[in-house]
Design a protein around this motif. Structure first.
Motif, PDB file in Angstrom:
ATOM      1  N   SER A   1       0.604  -4.977  -0.396  1.00 60.86           N
ATOM      2  CA  SER A   1       0.217  -5.341   0.975  1.00 60.86           C
ATOM      3  C   SER A   1      -1.248  -5.015   1.238  1.00 60.86           C
ATOM      4  O   SER A   1      -1.831  -5.503   2.201  1.00 60.86           O
ATOM      5  CB  SER A   1       1.117  -4.647   1.998  1.00 60.86           C
ATOM      6  N   LEU A   2      -1.856  -4.200   0.374  1.00 66.09           N
ATOM      7  CA  LEU A   2      -3.282  -3.879   0.553  1.00 66.09           C
ATOM      8  C   LEU A   2      -4.145  -4.536  -0.516  1.00 66.09           C
ATOM      9  O   LEU A   2      -5.344  -4.258  -0.596  1.00 66.09           O
ATOM     10  CB  LEU A   2      -3.488  -2.356   0.494  1.00 66.09           C
TER      11      LEU A   2
ATOM     12  N   ALA B   1       1.843   0.893   1.271  1.00 66.75           N
ATOM     13  CA  ALA B   1       0.614   1.083   2.066  1.00 66.75           C
ATOM     14  C   ALA B   1       0.631   2.453   2.751  1.00 66.75           C
ATOM     15  O   ALA B   1      -0.404   3.125   2.844  1.00 66.75           O
ATOM     16  CB  ALA B   1       0.483  -0.027   3.108  1.00 66.75           C
TER      17      ALA B   1
ATOM     18  N   GLU C   1       6.425   2.017   3.183  1.00 71.39           N
ATOM     19  CA  GLU C   1       6.119   1.170   2.028  1.00 71.39           C
ATOM     20  C   GLU C   1       4.886   1.712   1.305  1.00 71.39           C
ATOM     21  O   GLU C   1       4.299   2.707   1.717  1.00 71.39           O
ATOM     22  CB  GLU C   1       5.895  -0.277   2.482  1.00 71.39           C
TER      23      GLU C   1
END
Lengths: 91, 415
Positions: free
Chosen positions: B298-299, B347, B345
């Motif tokens: 996600s990053l 992140a 999660e």
């Protein structure tokens, strides 16, 4: 040797509506100079006062960000050069 | 009365009214929403806000909402948790977690940005809404579009976590998987938005979308009793969130809702994709793009749209940036779960892992009030913990077997 430069809609107000054109630019500096010469209205938006290419102007050679290829990367015959303004992002 | 906001170029400062564009038509620099704070001032106060519903819409005057919009979805106002257990670990008595792992409806902070973006998507008459996404954004767009009766079509890198794909498909959204990384997906979406009349929340609606992130900042301030923390640690992908939290604090100070204070902003990235933290550490604000290689998908944005602004915000605030390696991310996920009962999660693992380093370096001091932004839910990235726990043998449903089991476990523990 020719490459094709693709111009996004937003830039076309400075290019008289031209969407793409062929030129014989051989590298990044060359293609930016060619753009500036051919479309003088676009010129001030390509480089900052120090002559550096503006940070929100993204340039791709075929599918690769030119920053990965290096400023001195030499174009090849038939390369597609794409300009993308201030690209979107995530978090 | 006209709406008290409009788009402004971040570089040449030209004003552009309100329209679905993300960059200046003169100089191509990014646009952001600017507010007439004089018009807003006096329209609401802390008591008025306190009477409103506990959602992000309670800050409606500070969001770029159309005059008429559906503000009924209870998004935001997630818990600010006092973290005694994790605080002990860092020897801090004033550590808080802003827990967007439980943001409604799709369990990440992306619900905030999408809530705001979709009000404008409707306002501008888009029938199809879209995004380029590393997963959470696609979940949020799909969920909220379903409720608003908009068609959703989202673009993702082909290698996303299966849970994030299912969590988009279940809402009836169309997913287009792209054989490439997020940055390639993103570029494609910029080109599609240039050609098709779709409402891309993070492309042509980006200035409005990004403002939704400010609500993290408003909520932190309000939940601390209308005061600002000393430090905030924020995960960074495109780099927008950290700049918007800063903007939110500045607006609250400007409006006199909190006392003036210099809040230090700390950015967190995965070591395998750290273009912004690398720039900060090198004392630069210019970003060199990277090819992402991290479990924190996600990053995983190697060419961060707001990287320059994020690095400037961090250094301007006196903060710093740190990064977490993949093993550190997993350790930090478990540390947060074991000390605070919050499953985040990858992140979130990046953020906690970075905070651990920042405390260790003395850049964040234990006596200061610090908020860690937990932006997503661990149930979406369980694959990051694959192989971390042994699968136990089942036992027969008889008390004698349980007693035997207990004895075995006690012996194991004693060892």
């Amino acid at each position: 040797m020719n490459v094709t430069v693709h111009i996004p809609t937003a830039f076309r107000r400075h290019t008289g509506g031209v969407e793409k054109f062929e030129c014989s630019a051989t590298n990044l500096n060359d293609v930016v100079d060619t753009l500036g010469t051919r479309f003088p209205e676009l010129k001030p938006h390509l480089r900052d006062q120090d002559g550096k290419i503006r940070r929100y102007l993204n340039i791709y050679v075929n599918d690769e960000d030119i920053r990965f290829l290096g400023a001195n990367h030499l174009f090849s015959e038939g390369d597609e050069i794409t300009l993308v303004p201030s690209i979107a992002g995530g978090k | 009365m006209p709406v008290p906001y409009q788009l402004q170029c971040r570089e040449c400062r030209a004003l552009w009214g309100n329209q679905p564009v993300s960059f200046c038509q003169n100089c191509f620099a990014p646009l952001e929403v600017t507010y007439d704070l004089a018009q807003i001032r006096g329209q609401f106060n802390k008591d008025e806000i306190a009477r409103r519903g506990t959602t992000l819409w309670r800050y409606k005057e500070l969001l770029p909402l159309p005059e008429v919009c559906d503000a009924s979805l209870p998004v935001g106002f997630t818990p600010l948790v006092k973290a005694a257990g994790l605080g002990d670990y860092f020897r801090s008595k004033s550590l808080y977690l802003k827990n967007d792992a439980v943001c409604f409806p799709s369990l990440s902070f992306k619900d905030r940005v999408v809530a705001v973006a979709l009000t404008q998507a409707r306002n501008f008459g888009f029938e199809i809404v879209s995004c380029s996404s590393t997963g959470n954004l696609a979940n949020a767009v799909a969920a909220q579009a379903a409720r608003l009766g908009l068609k959703a079509c989202v673009f993702i890198p082909a290698d996303l976590e299966p849970a994030k794909i299912v969590n988009t498909q279940v809402y009836g959204a169309k997913i287009i998987r792209i054989a490439g990384n997020y940055d390639q997906v993103n570029r494609l979406c910029s080109q599609i938005a240039d050609k098709h009349r779709w409402g891309f929340v993070n492309v042509n609606l980006r200035p409005y979308y990004a403002e939704g992130s400010k609500t993290v900042g408003y909520e932190i301030a309000e939940q601390l009793g209308w005061r600002l923390p000393d430090n905030v640690v924020v995960p960074m992908a495109g780099g927008s969130l950290i700049t918007k939290i800063y903007k939110a604090f500045n607006e609250l100070m400007e409006l006199g809702l909190v006392e003036r204070k210099n809040v230090k902003l700390f950015g967190a990235q995965a070591t395998g994709c750290s273009p912004i933290s690398a720039a900060v550490k090198a004392g630069r604000t210019e970003i060199d793009p990277q090819k992402p290689n991290t479990i924190a998908r996600s990053l995983a944005i190697g060419n961060p749209a707001d990287g320059y602004y994020a690095a400037s915000t961090i250094t301007g605030s006196g903060g710093w940036a740190e990064d977490s390696s993949d093993p550190e991310i997993v350790d930090a996920i478990m540390l947060l779960a074991e000390t605070e009962g919050i499953f985040t999660e990858t992140a979130g693992g990046v953020t906690v892992g970075a905070a651990r380093k920042l405390y260790g370096q003395g850049r964040i001091r234990p006596e200061e009030t610090t908020v860690l932004c937990i932006t997503g839910n661990g149930l979406k990235t369980t694959d990051a913990l694959a192989g971390r726990f042994e699968e136990s043998e089942p036992i027969a449903p008889k008390l004698a077997f349980f007693e035997e089991y207990l004895e075995r476990e006690l012996v194991k523990e004693a060892k």
